[in-house]
Design an enzyme around this catalytic site. Structure first.
Site, PDB file in Angstrom:
ATOM      1  N   CYS A 297       0.834  -1.201   0.000  1.00  0.00           N
ATOM      2  CA  CYS A 297       0.000   0.000   0.000  1.00  0.00           C
ATOM      3  C   CYS A 297       0.874   1.258   0.000  1.00  0.00           C
ATOM      4  O   CYS A 297       1.467   1.568  -1.012  1.00  0.00           O
ATOM      5  CB  CYS A 297      -1.003  -0.049   1.145  1.00  0.00           C
ATOM      6  SG  CYS A 297      -2.462   0.920   0.754  1.00  0.00           S
TER       7      CYS A 297
ATOM      8  N   HIS B 282      -3.577  -5.235   0.353  1.00  0.00           N
ATOM      9  CA  HIS B 282      -2.978  -5.771   1.590  1.00  0.00           C
ATOM     10  C   HIS B 282      -3.014  -7.300   1.591  1.00  0.00           C
ATOM     11  O   HIS B 282      -3.974  -7.877   2.108  1.00  0.00           O
ATOM     12  CB  HIS B 282      -3.741  -5.253   2.808  1.00  0.00           C
ATOM     13  CG  HIS B 282      -3.599  -3.797   3.033  1.00  0.00           C
ATOM     14  ND1 HIS B 282      -2.723  -3.274   3.954  1.00  0.00           N
ATOM     15  CD2 HIS B 282      -4.213  -2.744   2.445  1.00  0.00           C
ATOM     16  CE1 HIS B 282      -2.810  -1.951   3.932  1.00  0.00           C
ATOM     17  NE2 HIS B 282      -3.707  -1.601   3.024  1.00  0.00           N
TER      18      HIS B 282
ATOM     19  N   GLU C  98      -1.467  -9.221   3.452  1.00  0.00           N
ATOM     20  CA  GLU C  98      -1.343  -9.742   4.824  1.00  0.00           C
ATOM     21  C   GLU C  98      -2.689 -10.096   5.445  1.00  0.00           C
ATOM     22  O   GLU C  98      -2.755 -10.931   6.340  1.00  0.00           O
ATOM     23  CB  GLU C  98      -0.577  -8.743   5.708  1.00  0.00           C
ATOM     24  CG  GLU C  98      -1.300  -7.461   6.104  1.00  0.00           C
ATOM     25  CD  GLU C  98      -1.196  -6.336   5.063  1.00  0.00           C
ATOM     26  OE1 GLU C  98      -0.939  -6.622   3.884  1.00  0.00           O
ATOM     27  OE2 GLU C  98      -1.400  -5.158   5.456  1.00  0.00           O
TER      28      GLU C  98
HETATM   29  N1  GLN Z   1      -2.027   6.656   2.651  1.00  0.00           N
HETATM   30  C1  GLN Z   1      -2.119   5.887   1.449  1.00  0.00           C
HETATM   31  C2  GLN Z   1      -3.462   6.032   0.774  1.00  0.00           C
HETATM   32  O1  GLN Z   1      -4.421   6.435   1.373  1.00  0.00           O
HETATM   33  C3  GLN Z   1      -1.809   4.420   1.707  1.00  0.00           C
HETATM   34  C4  GLN Z   1      -2.781   3.736   2.606  1.00  0.00           C
HETATM   35  C5  GLN Z   1      -2.284   2.455   3.196  1.00  0.00           C
HETATM   36  O2  GLN Z   1      -1.075   2.204   3.246  1.00  0.00           O
HETATM   37  N2  GLN Z   1      -3.191   1.635   3.701  1.00  0.00           N
HETATM   38  O3  GLN Z   1      -3.584   5.738  -0.386  1.00  0.00           O
END
Ligand code: GLN
Length: 543
Positions: A383, A509, A511
């Protein structure tokens, strides 16, 4: 199919005794007997969900397929049971009150005074029964957050009292308490347990089973004493010793015959075999790794390891799948700079840059990624970690020195990461990100096409920003390619660097989907690449 049984797990004496793990372990034992089981967490705080909470407050926010932002215990439930949870598995006081107040405004209670009892407790009971009635589970295990005696848990305990009264022996209460050892007295002490059961009784709830957390053996006479003072049968006083790993707990509970006691209290026969073969094999491998490998986890919340719970667990699963122990080195991104990057990262055979929000620590993450890219160290960016990899490539390969994400610098001349179109008009913060499971098409002849067995995958998301497709051609021409694309909107979900041995960034994600019986293939492959890197270095040294 048996009629749904409801098991409540409450906690006494102190928090952090591991209600989530006990709930998941009992669920595992019942599942291993062939029953369908789900686990639900009721959280007493007023937030509608933990999505708006800083990880320092409450650890990781776990995201379900249906896009619910939930308590991290749901991650344990999924990792133990290998079945997905949903919005219905995590309810907060905020959500309960919101539902009741919405109904009041709609006129559902017209003419009546709306009160904690019966309206709030009815709403709680409804959310518990829903999983039995509509989702048809044979067992619904409901974990009540907090500790008995907390003002904010009272409506939940009252709902448990009512359900016990209404459902009789279809329902039971398991109370988790602490039996501390007092060094000065040289004794285990049962008084805190007695008091916490008294507190339950004050609220009209008699626990049926007591699970006692302790750091040493709970002798028979002590169990009898607890049983006598707390109105439970001696065989329903269960010892729960501090475990080497949370994955030991189902087997420990099986040894203590927790599942048998539950079945007998609920009037169910003890005839089915418990199939925990796969689980036992996992533990065996976990405790006897053939090798070990150092992987860095770079993030900004590392003082509280719960902030990256699912990532840490995914490394355990992927380690076992590779017969190795992953030594996770927790590295604070704020502490990495040009001068010390080599020193800080030189021992690592793999580097993971964690998800996150906001500016703090961002330059350290970017610096670490440059090091991984230039030194051929296997890299996984999740992310924000993926977004940082894109920024790093733009700055140092495409020479857009001021490239950034518009999250961190709205004025950047090169917003290589930009706000999602769908997010532009959103002002409310809770539950408004791109959340939950979305499909992703894997591009052929890429690294990830050799990792995933299917060409169309589904992964869970939680973000507002994305790769800016205006730059895609230029990135690809210079060696960073999009290897996973959302088939509906063309969003870049995975990037990789062709020339690097293992460099992958994912907007989703992985994970959240790694479980004991289903370790996530991205983590498995990443750990394997790190092991290969280790042996490559060794071979080089020997030459
Ligand atoms: N802050 C980033 C976004 O909103 C990544 C979010 C995250 O790592 N879950 O796109």
């Amino acid at each position: 199919m048996i009629p749904t049984k409801y098991i409540f797990v409450t906690g006494g004496v102190t928090s952090s005794l591991g209600k989530g793990i006990i709930s998941a372990s009992l669920a595992k034992l019942l599942q291993a007997r062939g029953y369908s089981v789900t686990i639900q967490k009721l959280d007493p705080y007023i937030n509608i969900d933990p999505g708006t909470l800083n990880p320092y407050e409450h650890g990781e926010c776990f995201v379900t397929d249906d896009g619910a932002e939930t308590d991290l215990d749901l991650g344990h439930y999924e990792r133990f049971l290998n079945i997905p949870t949903s919005q219905a598995n995590n309810i907060t006081t905020g959500r309960i009150y919101q539902a009741v107040i919405d109904k009041e405004r709609k006129g559902v209670f017209l003419g009546k005074t709306v009160q904690v009892i019966p309206h709030i407790t009815d709403e709680i009971k409804e959310r518990i029964r829903l999983l039995g009635r509509e989702a048809n589970y044979e067992f619904v295990i409901t974990e009540i957050g907090g500790t008995v005696g907390d003002i904010e848990s009272l409506p939940y305990i009252e709902a448990v009292r009512q359900m016990k009264w209404e459902l009789g022996n279809q329902c039971l209460v398991l109370h988790l308490t602490l039996v501390p050892y007092l060094a000065a007295a040289g004794e285990l002490k049962t008084k805190p347990t007695q008091h916490s059961v008294k507190m339950m009784l004050e609220h009209g709830v008699q626990p049926d089973i007591l699970v006692c957390r302790t750091d040493r053996e709970l002798p028979k006479d002590l169990r009898r004493k607890v049983a006598l003072f707390c109105n439970v049968s001696p065989n329903a006083v269960i010892e729960s010793r501090d475990a080497e790993t949370i994955y030991d707990v189902p087997l420990m509970m099986q040894n203590e015959e927790l599942d048998k006691i539950v079945l007998s209290k609920l009037g169910l026969p003890d005839i089915k075999d418990v199939d925990l073969k796969e689980w036992s094999t996992f533990i065996e491998k976990l405790k006897n790794p053939k090798t070990s490998v150092n992987i860095g986890l770079i993030g900004k919340y590392i003082e509280l390891k719960d902030s990256y719970k699912s990532i840490a667990e995914s490394f355990i699963h992927a380690g076992v799948a590779n017969d190795t122990k992953v030594n996770v080195h927790w590295i604070h991104s704020e502490e990495i700079n040009d001068e010390n990057v080599k020193e800080k990262l030189k021992k690592l055979k793999g580097i993971l840059v964690a998800p996150g929000f906001g500016d703090r620590g961002i330059e350290g993450k970017i610096r670490a990624i440059k090091y991984a890219r230039e030194n051929n160290i296997p890299f996984l960016g999740i992310c924000l970690g993926m977004q940082c990899a894109v920024i790093e490539f733009a700055r140092n390969v495409l020479n857009y020195t001021e490239a950034h994400s518009s999250e961190m610098n709205p004025e950047t001349p090169h917003p290589v990461i930009d706000i999602l179109q769908s997010q532009k008009k959103i002002t409310h913060k809770g539950g408004t990100m791109r959340l939950g499971s979305y499909p992703c098409s894997i591009v052929e002849n890429t690294l990830v096409s050799t990792i995933y067995s299917e060409s169309k995958i589904n992964e869970r998301h939680r973000h507002r920003y994305e790769f800016n497709n205006e730059y895609l051609e230029e990135f690809e021409a210079n060696g960073m390619i999009a290897s996973g694309i959302n088939p509906e909107g063309g969003l870049v979900e995975i990037i990789e660097i062709k020339k690097h041995p293992w460099f992958v960034g994912v907007q989703f994600h992985p994970e959240y989907k790694s479980t004991v019986v289903n370790p996530h293939s991205l983590f498995v492959s990443f750990v394997k690449a790190a092991i290969n890197q280790s042996s490559a270095v060794k071979q080089k040294a020997q030459k």
